[in-house]
Design a protein around this motif. Structure first.
Motif, PDB file in Angstrom:
ATOM      1  N   ARG A   1      -5.433  27.994 -36.917  1.00  0.00           N
ATOM      2  CA  ARG A   1      -6.616  28.788 -37.298  1.00  0.00           C
ATOM      3  C   ARG A   1      -7.323  29.227 -36.023  1.00  0.00           C
ATOM      4  N   GLN A   2      -8.236  30.189 -36.168  1.00  0.00           N
ATOM      5  CA  GLN A   2      -8.967  30.649 -34.995  1.00  0.00           C
ATOM      6  C   GLN A   2     -10.120  29.717 -34.639  1.00  0.00           C
ATOM      7  N   TRP A   3     -10.919  29.385 -35.652  1.00  0.00           N
ATOM      8  CA  TRP A   3     -12.102  28.571 -35.441  1.00  0.00           C
ATOM      9  C   TRP A   3     -12.245  27.560 -36.575  1.00  0.00           C
ATOM     10  N   PHE A   4     -12.940  26.469 -36.282  1.00  0.00           N
ATOM     11  CA  PHE A   4     -13.272  25.480 -37.297  1.00  0.00           C
ATOM     12  C   PHE A   4     -14.764  25.209 -37.231  1.00  0.00           C
ATOM     13  N   VAL A   5     -15.449  25.360 -38.364  1.00  0.00           N
ATOM     14  CA  VAL A   5     -16.882  25.079 -38.426  1.00  0.00           C
ATOM     15  C   VAL A   5     -17.051  23.618 -38.832  1.00  0.00           C
ATOM     16  N   ASN A   6     -17.501  22.819 -37.892  1.00  0.00           N
ATOM     17  CA  ASN A   6     -17.641  21.377 -38.089  1.00  0.00           C
ATOM     18  C   ASN A   6     -19.044  21.073 -38.579  1.00  0.00           C
ATOM     19  N   GLN A   7     -19.135  20.461 -39.753  1.00  0.00           N
ATOM     20  CA  GLN A   7     -20.437  20.172 -40.346  1.00  0.00           C
ATOM     21  C   GLN A   7     -21.282  19.237 -39.496  1.00  0.00           C
ATOM     22  N   ALA A   8     -20.667  18.362 -38.784  1.00  0.00           N
ATOM     23  CA  ALA A   8     -21.317  17.460 -37.831  1.00  0.00           C
ATOM     24  C   ALA A   8     -20.195  16.788 -37.065  1.00  0.00           C
ATOM     25  N   GLN A   9     -20.445  16.426 -35.829  1.00  0.00           N
ATOM     26  CA  GLN A   9     -19.383  15.791 -35.062  1.00  0.00           C
ATOM     27  C   GLN A   9     -19.032  14.434 -35.685  1.00  0.00           C
ATOM     28  N   PHE A  10     -17.765  14.123 -35.622  1.00  0.00           N
ATOM     29  CA  PHE A  10     -17.267  12.929 -36.287  1.00  0.00           C
ATOM     30  C   PHE A  10     -17.999  11.667 -35.822  1.00  0.00           C
ATOM     31  N   ASN A  11     -18.247  11.573 -34.515  1.00  0.00           N
ATOM     32  CA  ASN A  11     -18.912  10.366 -34.027  1.00  0.00           C
ATOM     33  C   ASN A  11     -20.378  10.320 -34.459  1.00  0.00           C
ATOM     34  N   GLY A  12     -20.987  11.490 -34.694  1.00  0.00           N
ATOM     35  CA  GLY A  12     -22.361  11.511 -35.183  1.00  0.00           C
ATOM     36  C   GLY A  12     -22.457  11.020 -36.619  1.00  0.00           C
ATOM     37  N   ILE A  13     -21.522  11.459 -37.459  1.00  0.00           N
ATOM     38  CA  ILE A  13     -21.456  10.972 -38.839  1.00  0.00           C
ATOM     39  C   ILE A  13     -21.207   9.465 -38.848  1.00  0.00           C
ATOM     40  N   ALA A  14     -20.273   9.019 -38.016  1.00  0.00           N
ATOM     41  CA  ALA A  14     -19.927   7.597 -37.960  1.00  0.00           C
ATOM     42  C   ALA A  14     -21.149   6.751 -37.599  1.00  0.00           C
ATOM     43  N   LYS A  15     -21.887   7.177 -36.600  1.00  0.00           N
ATOM     44  CA  LYS A  15     -23.075   6.433 -36.176  1.00  0.00           C
ATOM     45  C   LYS A  15     -24.108   6.362 -37.301  1.00  0.00           C
ATOM     46  N   ALA A  16     -24.370   7.496 -37.954  1.00  0.00           N
ATOM     47  CA  ALA A  16     -25.370   7.518 -39.029  1.00  0.00           C
ATOM     48  C   ALA A  16     -24.971   6.573 -40.162  1.00  0.00           C
ATOM     49  N   LEU A  17     -23.699   6.609 -40.553  1.00  0.00           N
ATOM     50  CA  LEU A  17     -23.242   5.757 -41.641  1.00  0.00           C
ATOM     51  C   LEU A  17     -23.336   4.276 -41.287  1.00  0.00           C
ATOM     52  N   VAL A  18     -22.792   3.918 -40.137  1.00  0.00           N
ATOM     53  CA  VAL A  18     -22.738   2.500 -39.766  1.00  0.00           C
ATOM     54  C   VAL A  18     -24.133   1.949 -39.486  1.00  0.00           C
ATOM     55  N   ASP A  19     -24.966   2.726 -38.816  1.00  0.00           N
ATOM     56  CA  ASP A  19     -26.333   2.258 -38.557  1.00  0.00           C
ATOM     57  C   ASP A  19     -27.098   2.022 -39.860  1.00  0.00           C
ATOM     58  N   ASN A  20     -26.945   2.943 -40.819  1.00  0.00           N
ATOM     59  CA  ASN A  20     -27.630   2.774 -42.101  1.00  0.00           C
ATOM     60  C   ASN A  20     -27.116   1.545 -42.851  1.00  0.00           C
ATOM     61  N   MET A  21     -25.807   1.325 -42.800  1.00  0.00           N
ATOM     62  CA  MET A  21     -25.252   0.147 -43.467  1.00  0.00           C
ATOM     63  C   MET A  21     -25.741  -1.137 -42.797  1.00  0.00           C
ATOM     64  N   ALA A  22     -25.744  -1.172 -41.477  1.00  0.00           N
ATOM     65  CA  ALA A  22     -26.199  -2.364 -40.757  1.00  0.00           C
ATOM     66  C   ALA A  22     -27.659  -2.665 -41.084  1.00  0.00           C
ATOM     67  N   LYS A  23     -28.453  -1.629 -41.226  1.00  0.00           N
ATOM     68  CA  LYS A  23     -29.866  -1.810 -41.572  1.00  0.00           C
ATOM     69  C   LYS A  23     -30.023  -2.464 -42.936  1.00  0.00           C
ATOM     70  N   GLU A  24     -29.099  -2.144 -43.848  1.00  0.00           N
ATOM     71  CA  GLU A  24     -29.205  -2.661 -45.216  1.00  0.00           C
ATOM     72  C   GLU A  24     -28.573  -4.038 -45.404  1.00  0.00           C
ATOM     73  N   ILE A  25     -27.439  -4.293 -44.765  1.00  0.00           N
ATOM     74  CA  ILE A  25     -26.722  -5.542 -45.044  1.00  0.00           C
ATOM     75  C   ILE A  25     -26.787  -6.545 -43.898  1.00  0.00           C
ATOM     76  N   GLY A  26     -27.375  -6.127 -42.785  1.00  0.00           N
ATOM     77  CA  GLY A  26     -27.483  -7.039 -41.655  1.00  0.00           C
ATOM     78  C   GLY A  26     -26.296  -6.941 -40.711  1.00  0.00           C
ATOM     79  N   GLU A  27     -26.467  -7.530 -39.537  1.00  0.00           N
ATOM     80  CA  GLU A  27     -25.459  -7.408 -38.481  1.00  0.00           C
ATOM     81  C   GLU A  27     -24.179  -8.199 -38.765  1.00  0.00           C
ATOM     82  N   ASP A  28     -24.216  -9.116 -39.706  1.00  0.00           N
ATOM     83  CA  ASP A  28     -23.004  -9.893 -40.007  1.00  0.00           C
ATOM     84  C   ASP A  28     -22.530  -9.670 -41.436  1.00  0.00           C
TER      85      ASP A  28
END
Length: 368
Positions: A163-190
């Motif tokens: 393909r010529q271009w790909f429109v990325n909704q958000a960078q993969f590492n940015g999505i990963a950080k948001a998801l994991v940080d939110n989960m850690a906030k809810e269930i704790g570090e362990d």
């Protein structure tokens, strides 16, 4: 071999710092991960040469009316209804684009390829797509390029040269950080968690999960990754898989990640029916409308996404710019109507923006 390589590498890396089950992740690709800083420091944009493909013998389409078909992973679900609306809105705003959305009713790569091939044969000026499989879809997209058709991806990428271009909704590492940080906030570090995804090879979900693994090891090393299960893009299967995880792990399971707009509400429903709201956190990617009932009842605290209407809108503007010849290899940005200028990253990707977290305080402001 690629699957095994990633599974082994992630397994070895994560097990050094967590009680990760050996079967936690078995898919994806062999791309390197790039976890963001734990303190939220912004990552520097990588400067890379253009790595996309180019249409062969394309006619002069600058300013002329063009016909465009959008073939997403599947049609008939809220997420792709929203991207389709964005595409239609942009086409109407541009005034010189005739756009339609068509595709399979299930997330099946063979059916998606058939739809694409039929439109190449019937004749279109441009193709928008969200890939069910990055490698399998490549030959038919390359065929489109060879016929002089402009090709732009969004949501889920193909191999870059298809393909010529790909429109990325958000960078993969940015999505990963948001998801994991939110989960850690809810269930704790362990806390211990599991993942419900579509398939191990669906490109965007595979990359998100690989980046989640790297970020979790770096920033939340005591969290425990129990298992990742496939559920296609099927509501019933997603619900059943989440229910199976709840029954299988009992009190050990503290959180479920939903990696699709189908898996997340289905997982929330499974937690609700199991009377485990408040005991099992659900964090994932989904549309606000699908999650409002669970957020309003405090069964779900956070939903991570972007605006899929804006994603479709941006993809249409990118394709128009590519067809006009105003977006060329080496460009650093592209104008996208009401969204302003979007940045080119990683050679041939265009970034919509940072992920957004919907909560009880703000989810009512959105309708998609």
């Amino acid at each position: 071999m690629k699957r095994m390589t990633l599974g082994v590498l992630l397994g070895l890396g994560l097990m050094s710092g967590t009680a990760l089950a050996a079967s936690a992740w078995t898919g994806g690709d062999d791309q390197a991960t790039n976890p963001l800083a734990c303190d939220g420091t912004a990552a520097a944009a990588a400067s890379m040469p253009y790595d996309g493909g180019q249409p062969t013998g394309a006619p002069d389409r600058n300013g002329k009316k063009i016909t465009v078909v959008d073939v997403p992973k599947l049609i008939g679900i809220g997420y792709f209804n929203a991207t389709s609306k964005g595409i239609a809105d942009a086409a109407k705003e541009l005034g010189n684009v005739d756009a339609k959305t068509d595709g399979p009713t299930k997330a099946n790569i063979d059916e998606q390829i058939t739809f694409l091939d039929n439109y190449i044969t019937s004749g279109v000026d441009g193709i928008l797509f969200a890939a069910n499989d990055p490698v399998a879809i490549a030959p038919v997209l390359k065929k489109a390029l060879s016929k002089g058709i402009n090709v732009v991806g969004y949501d889920a990428n193909s191999t870059p040269d298809a393909r010529q271009w790909f429109v990325n909704q958000a960078q993969f590492n940015g999505i990963a950080k948001a998801l994991v940080d939110n989960m850690a906030k809810e269930i704790g570090e362990d806390g211990a968690f599991a993942i419900v995804t579509s398939t191990f090879t669906t490109p965007n979900q595979a990359r998100w999960i690989a980046e989640m693994a790297a970020y979790q090891e770096k920033c939340h090393p005591k969290m425990k990754w129990l298992e990742t299960v496939e559920a296609q893009e099927d509501n019933n299967l997603s619900f059943n898989q989440a229910t199976t995880l709840i029954n299988k792990y009992g009190d050990q399971l503290k959180g479920i990640f939903g990696m699709t707009s189908v898996a997340t509400p289905a997982s929330a429903e499974a937690v609700t029916q199991a009377n485990m709201c408040g005991k099992i956190a659900v964090v994932g990617l989904a549309t606000p409308n699908a999650m409002k009932p669970y957020v309003e009842k405090d069964c779900v605290k956070s939903v991570v996404l972007w605006n899929p209407v804006d994603l479709g809108y941006a993809a249409m503007y990118v394709l128009r710019a590519a067809a006009d010849g105003t977006l060329k290899p080496g460009a650093t940005s592209v104008k996208a109507g009401k969204l302003g200028e979007l940045q080119v990253i990683n050679g041939s990707e265009i970034l919509l923006g940072a992920p957004y977290t919907f909560t009880k305080e703000n989810i009512g402001q959105f309708d998609f």
